[in-house]
Design a protein around this motif. Sequence first.
Motif, PDB file in Angstrom:
ATOM      1  N   THR A  56       0.855  -1.177   0.000  1.00 16.32           N
ATOM      2  CA  THR A  56       0.000   0.000   0.000  1.00 16.32           C
ATOM      3  C   THR A  56       0.895   1.232   0.000  1.00 16.32           C
ATOM      4  OG1 THR A  56      -1.612  -1.174   1.364  1.00 16.32           O
ATOM      5  CG2 THR A  56      -1.847   1.217   1.216  1.00 16.32           C
ATOM      6  N   ILE A 104      -7.969  -3.793   0.699  1.00 10.83           N
ATOM      7  CA  ILE A 104      -8.451  -2.561   0.045  1.00 10.83           C
ATOM      8  C   ILE A 104      -8.970  -2.897  -1.361  1.00 10.83           C
ATOM      9  CG2 ILE A 104      -7.740  -0.320  -0.886  1.00 10.83           C
ATOM     10  CD1 ILE A 104      -5.691  -0.158   1.450  1.00 10.83           C
ATOM     11  N   ILE A 114     -10.714  -2.886   7.520  1.00 13.53           N
ATOM     12  CA  ILE A 114     -11.288  -3.107   6.185  1.00 13.53           C
ATOM     13  C   ILE A 114     -11.400  -4.589   5.842  1.00 13.53           C
ATOM     14  CG2 ILE A 114      -9.015  -2.812   5.073  1.00 13.53           C
ATOM     15  CD1 ILE A 114     -10.561  -1.405   2.753  1.00 13.53           C
TER      16      ILE A 114
END
Lengths: 210, 720
Positions: free
Chosen positions: B82, B109, B208
Motif C-alpha cells: 500500500t 483494500i 477493512i
Amino acid sequence: MSEEKRGFATKEVTRRQFLKISGVSLTGLVLSTPLLTLMGCTQKQVDDGSVTTWAFPQGLLVVNKDKCTGCQRCEINCTLVNDGCVSSYISRVKVTRNLFSGRNDTGLYSDNHFVYFPDTCRQCAEPACGSACPQGAIYADDSGVKKVDPEKCIGCGACVSACPWHMPTVNPVTNKSSKCVQCGACVAGCPSGALSIISWEEVAAASQAV
Amino acid sequence: MSVQNGINGWAGTVLRVNLTTGSVTREDTLPKYKPYIGGMGIGYKVIWDEVPLDTEPFSEEAKVVFSVGPLTGSGVPCSGRTTITLLSNWSRGKSIVDAHMGGHIAHSIKYAGYDAIIIEGKASKPVYLKIEDDKVSLEDASHVWGTGTFNTNKVLSAECGAEFDVASIGPAGENLVSMSCMITSFGNSGGAGVGGALGAKNLKAIAIRGTGAVKIADPVEHKNLCDYMIRDLVGGNNNHNVPSRPQSWAEYTSTVKNRWQGGPGVMWGAAPDGAIDTGEQPSGQIAVAAYRATKGVFDYGDVVQQYIVKSGGCASCPVRCYSEYNVDILAEYDLPTLVSNTCVPAGSGPTSFYLKDAMHDFKDEGDSKIVLGLHGAYVMDDLGLWENYNNLGREFAWCLKNGVFEKMLPKEEFDSIPWHLMEEGDPRWLDDIMGRIARKEGEISRIGEGSYFFYKAWGLDDASKNEWGVNMYDMIGGNNNVTYNGYPKHHSSEDGWQSGLLYNVMYNRDCMVHVLTNFVRSGSPFNEVIKPVLESYFGEGCVDAPKAYTPINENKVKLAKWCFLQKQWQDSATLCDWMYPMTLSSSPARKYVGDIDLDAKYMTAVTGEEWTMDDILFSAERISNMLRGITAISFKIHENMDNLRKTHDAVPAWVFDKDPDVPAFSEGTDKMDREDWEKSLTMFYEAMGWNVDTGIPTRETLEKFDLGDMADKLEELGLI
C-alpha cells in the motif's frame, strides 16, 4: 490405542482403509518414519495437531500449520484457476479467516500471533454440504471428488450453513456455490509446503517400507 | 456484496472520506487516474490537484491518500504493498512523501473495491474508518485512543470481525510526533510521518474487509507468469539469487553475506512442535521458496535460529522477509516474547539507544542484539514511532556517546531519566526512552521532530553553534545523511556508485530504491554474473566493481534513470521494490539472467491491454516529474529556494571526504569525487529533461507528460 490403529502404518493402505482406520484424523496413530518423511513432519506435530491430514480421492492432503507463512497464495491460486479472478472471499481454501483475528485465538492480532493456517475442504465421505443441498447439485464425479453442478446450484447457501467448517461460499457474482473441486492449485502453489498431497501409492509404499 | 466495476486489474473506484463532515463519496478511477497508473500516481495527482503546497502537513486541510494499483492483489507475487502519500512535516521543504506499507491490507483494500482512499478533514473526536465493501462508516475510537498499535489492531479486528484487517497509529501519531508511522499485520509499517498526519485528523485506524475480486483478463497466462516468476526467478529477500551456504544443486555459494540464508541445517528452531529444517531450496521448485530468506539469520546470525517460529511477510509474496520469533528471555522482564520484524527496525535501530559497552549477552554470545533489537522493534511499532531508516537511532547514539543529553536537557529532566536501565543493557530502557519521544515528553523528545528540525533546534547543523563543533550532515562516521534535507541514504553510492547516489537525492525521504543493492549484494560472482548481466541491460561500463569505481559515463546515467523510474512504477503498480525489477534469476539454467520485461507481461495479462515496458516507464516518468515539480514548488514556498540542484540535491561533505588518505576512483574506497558528481548531476538532469542549472523540469518536459499546469505554476513562481 486399538490394535487396528497401531497396525495402520504397516499395512498396504488404500483410502478406504485409511478412512476406516483413522476416522477424521491421524491423531493417536503411530506413523512410520517413511510416512512421516513423506509428510514432511514429525510424530509430535501430528500428535499435537500442528499437522492434520484429509483423505482425498487422489491422495492424502497434509496441512502443516507450523509451515504456513500466511502469504495467501493458496487463496490466490484457487480463485485464479477456478474463477478467473483473485479473491479471498470465494476461495475454496481459506487462510484469511485465520490470519487476522481468527477463531480459537489464532492470527496475527490474537495472543497467539503466529498461529495461522489454511482451512481446506475435507472431501467428506458423507458430505454434509451434499446432504443439505435442496437441488442435489453436489455430486461425486468418477474419481470420487464431490463437485457442484452449476446447472443445478441456485446459490441458496444451504451448503455453506451445513458444512461444519463453512468451507463453501456462494459467489456473489455468479450466485453459485464455490466448493472445493480438488484441483490441487492451492497445493501446487504453496511456497512453504504447508499444503501437500501424497498419493495413495506413496502412502502405501511408505507404510510397507517399515 | 462488493462494489466492482468490472474492470480488469483496477478495482475501478476511488473512495473519498471527509472526516469533518462525515461524507463518503466515490469516483471512477480510470477516467482521471489511468495516466498515473495507480498507487503513488493517484496519490500525487490528488495532492497536486487538491492540496495547496503551503498547507500545514499535520492539519485538517491536509490530505492523506492510501492507494493500491492494477497489479495489487492480482496474484502477482510481491504485490501486497500500500502506498500512502502525504505532505512531509519533517523534511526540508515540507514537500510530498510516500509511506510504503506491506502486510495484508493492500489486498483487503482491493477486494473491498477501491484503488485509493482519500482521507480529508478532521473528525471532532477520535474515530476509526470501517470499510466492508461498499459499507463505509466512521466509528468511535475512544476505547483504543491512547493505546498502542498492537492493542488497537487486536481490539478493532475482534470487534469488526475475523476477516477484517486493520492498520492503526500509536501514541506517537496521536501526539503529532513527526517521526511516526502506522502499523498493520505484525510490524509492517508505513512511516514518513503518516502517524502524525492521521493523528491530526483524529483518525486512529482503518479496518477493512472486502468480499470482492480482482478481475484478470487472461487468468491462464497470468497464472503461468506468476508460477514462472516463483519457480525460475525468485531467490531470497532482495532477490538475492544464490544461497549463502552450499546446497547440493547450487553452482555458486554467495560471495558476500546475503539475504538467502536458509539451507540445510538452518532451522526454524522455535516452531511449536519441533524445529523445522529449512532444507535444500533448489531453483525451479515453488514449495521451497518461503524458506530461502529466513531473514532473521541475516539480521542476527546463526544464534537466532533457536528463536525463529516461522517466516512471515506480505500478502501474495513467496519470499517471506520477516522472521517471527519467540524470544523467551523477554519473559524474565515481563515483556512480550512473540515479536516480529526485519532489517534496520529490528537490529541497529533499537540497539542504537544503548552505549555499546552497556550491551551484554543474555544467554549466548552476541544475543544482546536479538533481545534488545526485537524488543525495541516491538516498542517502536506499538508506539507507532518511525525511525527514519535509523537516523533517529544514529542521532540518539551520537548524543549519548558525546554527552549531548547532559548538556542539552534541563537538569530535572535529565535526572528523571532512568539511565541505569540503559547502562545495565536492560530491554525495559526502550519502553521508557521511546515512550518519552512518542509522548513528546521533555526536551529529549525533540529528536522525534526528525533530523532537519532536531539539528536546527539544538544547533547541530552548524559547527559554530554547538560546543562539539559538529555539523551532523557533514561529519564523517556515524552519519548517513545523503542530503541536507533530513533523511539518510538508503543503499547509495556504497552499493551503486554514482547511479545509486543519483536516485538517493531525488526524494523527500530516504529513497527506498533497492535495485542496485539487490544486484551488488546478490551473492553472485561479480565477473561471471553481476557485471555481464547488468551490462547486457545497460551497456558497457554501467557497473563498477565494489570499491573500485570509475568516473561517470552515459550508461551509468541510463541505469540511474531506469532505477529511479522503476521506483515510481512499483509504488504505483503496486509491487515490492525489495524484489522488483526481476533483474536476476536464481536459475543456473538461465545463467542467472532475470526478466526485466516481466512487469509489462503482467500488465498485459491482468488488464487485457497491450503494455510494454516503454508504456510503463513513460507513465512512471510522468510521476517522477510530478515529484520533482512539487518538490521545487515546496522548496520555493517553505524555504524561498529557487534551485534544487544547489539545495535539495546538495550532497554532504562526508560522501566526498571519507577515506581521507585515498583518492576517489582508487581501489578500496567508495567515496565520491566532487567534480565527477557535478558532472553526474548534469548528465542526469539532461537525461530527465530538466534544467541543468536548477534541476527543475523544463516546460517542454512537463508538457510532454501533460503537466502543463505544473509548468504554469512553476513559471508563476519564477522557477522556470
